[in-house]
Structure formats: structure tokens, C-alpha cells
Motif scaffolding. Structure first.
Motif: not given
Length: 610
Positions: A57-59, A65-67, A69, A88, A90-91, A489
């Protein structure tokens, strides 16, 4: 490595063999547990990540804010390779396995391979071109194995060797032919001196021109002596590929066709090349030669096979649409001529609307048609005849319209004056039904009868809508009603039944471009042509026009592919993400974002606020 990097897909397919070897030598693998941070906001990135399995996930750290997946085969973070640090974080939101491509290797490939770097350009057209090039395959087996048969053989003219050059010229003109065969007399020394059993020569229009203008022969001169002898021939049942080989070898443009050693017809190079390029020529010949609805139905039912052949041979979707639209026009025009008496053809105009009117129909969809009749024409049995025409089109594979927009419905059969009054009415009374009918009619195209009858009606619509902000705002609103299938997202919002690509992608572009074209008084009906014209008039920025065209092509392509895969009588507008590879999913996501931005621009342009 437990999983090798797939270098056959874009953008890695653009690399040379040495570059691919360089890539695989340096790529590494890393494992991240769910909850791990792969890249922190502001951190300098030493690698490009390519996901093998899992989800990232990019946020934003600042506002949460999540941009986006990212999943199998997706790449990130390309932007940090050029900006020096990640914008951003990345998780990993589940256990994730990634290839790590060192930044130094990536940047080296980017700088030294133009095709590789072009993939990362934001232009959808460039990225789509690279992927199309990677997927395109040419399969000529069907064309090579096509045989010379009754559908491909042209009838031929045969004259006696004593026939005058003047009479030969008249025959060619009368039959709209450019060559004929000449039967040589028994005393012709050319035939006597060979073992060729065919006593025929061939005369072309060029031969006549040279004989009369350069050689000074009189119009009454016999044709036998100037005929080219011997003729190149092929047998019925032989392969068209062999016919083309013969023409090439002997440097001729025509071959005679024999059956049991008897002359039965002719093939010419133009025809053979047409057959090899699209295989549509056989179909158009069948349509032209059809003398009954039953014969026409046989031709009409072979369209799906033609479409599958074109797709399998890598033919561009837009070309397929143009070709099939032309074939549909020929089928419908032929059906009209078989049903409607010829004496009435000049007194009416049969029009198609919707996707067929725009030239954007591939597989047969619901009928959308209407009839314009000249004022003061006495036609008492018109409704009976129009019902028969609707039934005939249904027999040819065109389903009945659920909204009853067909000539079997008297509402869609009017005189010139009645149509003008009706257009005035729907342009004045701004309700949903009128706007829908206005949209349908604005895409109309004349197919059969007197085409000139449609022009005044199209001009009336253009005059009513051009620069009319109020009606255009109401007219455009439906383009904004359907939600683009994207999550908050920025990812594709998938459903069990798939994505409705018509509602979420095709319709907003088609209807929005239609509104802009009516505003500008553009008389074209095809959406791609309308986009080109809007770009020329500087209504659309070049990049916006390019991206809208490419997105629409992709939507049509994916929908057509899914419809052919489903093989059901009921056509669907849904596509399934799981049937798309990584590069196509990437293009789909990019394309849907283009639609979203276009809808926002339309809302601003027409001051539509919900």
C-alpha cells in the motif's frame, strides 16, 4: 531464485538480450512481513521493487491518504529513482515477496534503451504501443490455406479472336472490367508452336491503349494478334497462396482459373491481396451476390469468424471496427434493397443510430434505426413493410431493440417535416427521454435510400445545440452519472460479475465527446474522428485527446475480447480483471483515471454541479 523475473512482459520485453542478462544478474529477492515498511516517505530508494506475490500500500504520512495498492508483477517506486527520495511510504499489508532491481542498473537501462524509458512516460498512447508491440502475433495459416472456390473466382469475359478492338473496348466498359480472354483461332502460330492446351490469350485496358495510341492500329483491327499468350492459370481448389506466387513469379496481375481443363473464371492480384490482408473480401462478395435473405444470412453469420481471425492476427481494434462497420452497412443496405421496392428507394432514407451510426459496433448489438420519408409521398403499406424489414434484420443476427427504437415502431418512421418538428420539440422540452432521443439521433448515419434526406435534420440539430449552454449542460449530465470503477485508494473497484466497462469507461467518453462536438457544430459521428477534430479546434489539449483515444481503444478491445470468450448470445459489457495480465491491469487503471479526470473537466466546462 525461487521465482525468476519475467522479462517477456513490458517494459522488460523492450530490452536487448545483453540487457536482459544484465538485469537478471543484478536482481535480488526480499521478503517482507505484513505490516513492514518497504520504503519510508522521504527515504532515498536504492531499488525498484517488483512484486512477486503479496500486496503493498502506498500512503502519505502527513494526512494518511492512501494512493494505490500494488500486487503481482506491479512495479514501484519509479518516481523516487528520478527525484532522489520517496514521496510517500510503502507498507506491506500482507506477507510480500519482491524482486529488488538496483537503482544504478535501472537508471542505466533507462538512459541507454529508448523503448524501455518510453514505457515510463505518462502518455497512455506510448505505453499502450509498447505493450501492443509485445503482444502482437501474426498468424497467416488461415490465409495460406484458403482455397480458390466459387466465392473468390471472378466471372470472366471471353471473345473470339476476330472481335474488333472497338468491340472489346465496349465490352470492358459495359461490364466494368479491366481484362478479358480472347479465344485464338486455329491458325494462330503462337498456339501451334507450343504444347499449351489452352487456346486463350488475355487483353487488358493497357493493351488496348498501347495498340490504338502507340502502335497505330485501327478500331476495327482483330483482337487476337494483340492478346498476350500464353496465359498463366491455376486450378479451382488450389491454394490462393499459390495463385499469388504464380503472379509474382510471372510478373502478371491476373491468372485464369480452370476446372477440368476448362476456363471458368479469373483471379486478379488486387483481389488476392485483399483476401490475404483481411479475409473480408469473400464476405463482401457474398453480400453483393446475395439474391435472397437466406443467402444474405449465410454471409452475415460469418462475421464473428472474421472478427476472431482479425484479432488472432493482431489487427488493431479500431481497424476491425471500421471494417466491420462497413460490412454491417453493406448487409443492412442489401437487406433494405431486398425488402423495399426499388421504386421507393429515392423517396426515403434508412438511417442507423447508436454505436452502428458512430461506426463503433463490432459484434451485432440491438437494432437502432429509423426512416425518413419525403414529404407528400403516398405509401399506404409502409408500416407493414417496415415490420418486415425489422424482422429481416433480426433474421440476419441484429437483435430487437429493447427500447423499441426501430422502424417497426411508427414513432421512428416520419416524413421530413415531421422529423424537423420532432427535433424542434426535443430540443425545446428538456426532459431525460428527449435528451436520450436527441443523443441517439445525433449519431445517425444514412445507410440506404436517398442519403440527402438526412442532411437537413442533422443541420437542424447542429443549429439548435451549437453554443447553447443551457441545453448542452442538461444534455451532458448523463456522462457524469455513472461512477468510474476506482476505489478511494485509486485502485480498480472489482466486482464478482466484473467491471461494467461501458458505464464506467466507454459511455462517459463517447457522450462527453458527443456533447463537445455538438457544441462546436462538428458533423462527424465517429468518436475518434470527433476527438481529432476537437484537438484541431484546440478544445482538447493534444495529450488529453491522445489519452482519451487510447483509453477508448483499450476499452473496446477488452470488451470485445471478453464477449468473444463468453460465447453467449447475450452480449455483456463486463470485463474480468483476473483475465488481464499485469501490464493490462496497469493500463486499465491508468485509463480509468483518464476517464475520471475527463468527467471532472466536463463538469467544470458545462458548470454541472450535483
Amino acid at each position: 531464485m525461487p521465482s525468476e523475473l519475467n522479462v517477456s512482459i513490458a517494459p522488460f520485453n523492450t530490452l536487448t538480450t545483453l540487457e536482459k542478462e544484465q538485469l537478471t544478474r543484478h536482481v535480488d529477492i526480499a521478503y517482507f512481513r505484513a505490516g513492514d515498511t518497504l520504503l519510508h516517505e522521504g527515504q532515498a530508494s536504492d531499488n525498484v521493487f517488483i512484486i512477486i506475490k503479496g500486496v503493498v500500500e502506498e500512503r502519505s504520512n502527513s494526512n494518511g491518504e492512501i494512493y494505490a495498492h500494488y500486487t503481482h508483477d506491479d512495479l514501484f517506486d519509479i518516481r523516487s529513482q528520478f527525484e532522489g527520495s520517496a514521496k510517500h511510504s510503502y507498507h506491506a499489508i500482507e506477507d510480500t515477496l519482491c524482486h529488488l532491481l538496483p537503482s544504478s542498473v535501472f537508471l542505466s537501462l533507462y538512459e541507454n534503451n529508448h523503448a524501455f524509458s518510453a514505457y515510463f512516460n505518462n502518455s497512455l498512447a506510448k505505453r499502450k504501443a509498447l505493450i501492443t508491440q509485445a503482444h502482437q502475433q501474426q498468424n497467416l495459416a488461415e490465409f495460406i490455406l484458403t482455397k480458390v472456390d466459387n466465392d473468390t473466382i471472378q466471372e470472366c469475359l471471353v471473345v473470339d479472336g476476330n472481335t474488333s478492338l472497338k468491340h472489346v473496348t465496349h465490352l470492358l466498359k459495359e461490364h466494368n472490367a479491366d481484362a478479358l480472354f480472347v479465344e485464338l483461332n486455329q491458325y494462330d502460330k503462337r498456339h501451334q508452336a507450343t504444347s499449351n492446351h489452352l487456346p486463350f490469350g488475355i487483353i487488358t485496358r493497357t493493351d488496348l491503349l498501347h495498340a490504338l495510341m502507340l502502335d497505330g492500329l485501327t478500331p476495327n483491327h482483330p483482337s487476337g494478334p494483340i492478346a498476350t499468350y500464353p496465359i498463366v492459370h491455376i486450378n479451382k481448389g488450389d491454394y490462393l497462396f499459390n495463385a499469388m506466387t504464380l503472379m509474382t513469379r510471372h510478373r502478371v496481375k491476373r491468372v485464369a482459373v480452370l476446372e477440368n481443363n476448362q476456363l471458368i473464371g479469373m483471379l486478379d492480384m488486387t483481389q488476392v491481396l485483399s483476401l490475404f490482408s483481411t479475409h473480408s473480401h469473400v464476405l463482401t462478395l457474398r453480400i453483393a451476390r446475395a439474391q435472397s435473405i437466406e443467402e444474405l444470412a449465410i454471409a452475415a453469420n460469418s462475421q464473428t469468424h472474421l472478427i476472431e481471425t482479425l484479432i488472432n492476427n493482431g489487427i488493431r481494434t479500431r481497424f476491425i471496427m471500421e471494417l466491420i462497420s462497413t460490412v454491417n452497412e453493406q448487409i443492412i443496405e442489401k437487406a433494405f434493397s431486398l425488402v423495399v421496392p426499388k421504386s421507393l428507394h429515392n423517396h426515403c432514407c434508412f438511417i442507423v443510430m447508436g454505436s452502428e451510426g458512430r461506426g463503433e459496433q463490432v459484434l451485432k448489438t440491438d437494432q437502432d434505426n429509423a426512416l425518413i420519408i419525403k414529404d407528400n409521398v403516398d405509401w399506404p403499406d409502409i408500416h407493414t413493410l417496415m415490420k418486415k424489414l425489422t424482422q429481416t434484420l433480426q433474421q440476419l443476427g441484429y437483435p430487437l431493440c429493447k427500447g423499441n427504437i426501430m422502424v417497426s415502431n411508427p414513432h421512428w418512421v416520419k416524413t421530413e417535416g415531421e422529423w424537423l418538428r420532432y427535433i424542434e420539440k426535443i430540443c425545446t422540452e428538456h426532459n431525460g427521454n428527449n435528451m436520450m432521443n436527441l443523443a441517439i439521433f445525433s449519431d445517425s448515419q444514412a445507410i440506404a435510400g436517398n442519403h440527402e434526406l438526412l442532411s437537413p435534420l442533422k443541420k437542424c440539430i447542429a443549429n439548435k445545440l451549437k453554443d447553447n449552454d443551457l441545453i448542452l449542460s442538461i444534455f451532458t449530465r448523463p456522462a457524469l452519472q455513472f461512477t468510474v470503477p476506482l476505489t478511494l485508494f485509486g485502485n480498480i473497484k472489482n466486482k464478482k460479475e466484473g467491471i461494467d466497462i461501458k458505464q464506467g469507461g466507454i459511455f462517459p467518453i463517447v457522450h462527453g465527446i458527443r456533447a463537445l462536438s455538438l457544441e462546436q457544430g462538428i458533423d462527424k459521428t465517429n468518436t475518434f474522428q470527433r476527438i481529432d477534430e476537437l484537438r484541431l479546434r484546440k478544445i482538447l489539449e493534444p495529450s488529453t485527446a491522445d489519452n482519451l483515444s487510447e483509453a477508448l481503444k483499450l476499452f473496446f478491445k477488452w470488451r470485445l475480447r471478453h464477449q468473444l470468450q463468453e460465447k453467449t448470445t447475450q452480449l455483456t459489457n463486463h470485463i474480468h480483471i483476473e483475465r488481464l495480465d499485469r501490464t493490462e491491469r496497469d493500463l486499465l487503471r491508468h485509463s480509468l483515471h483518464i476517464v475520471k479526470k475527463f468527467k471532472e473537466w466536463l463538469g467544470y466546462h458545462y458548470q454541472i454541479r450535483d
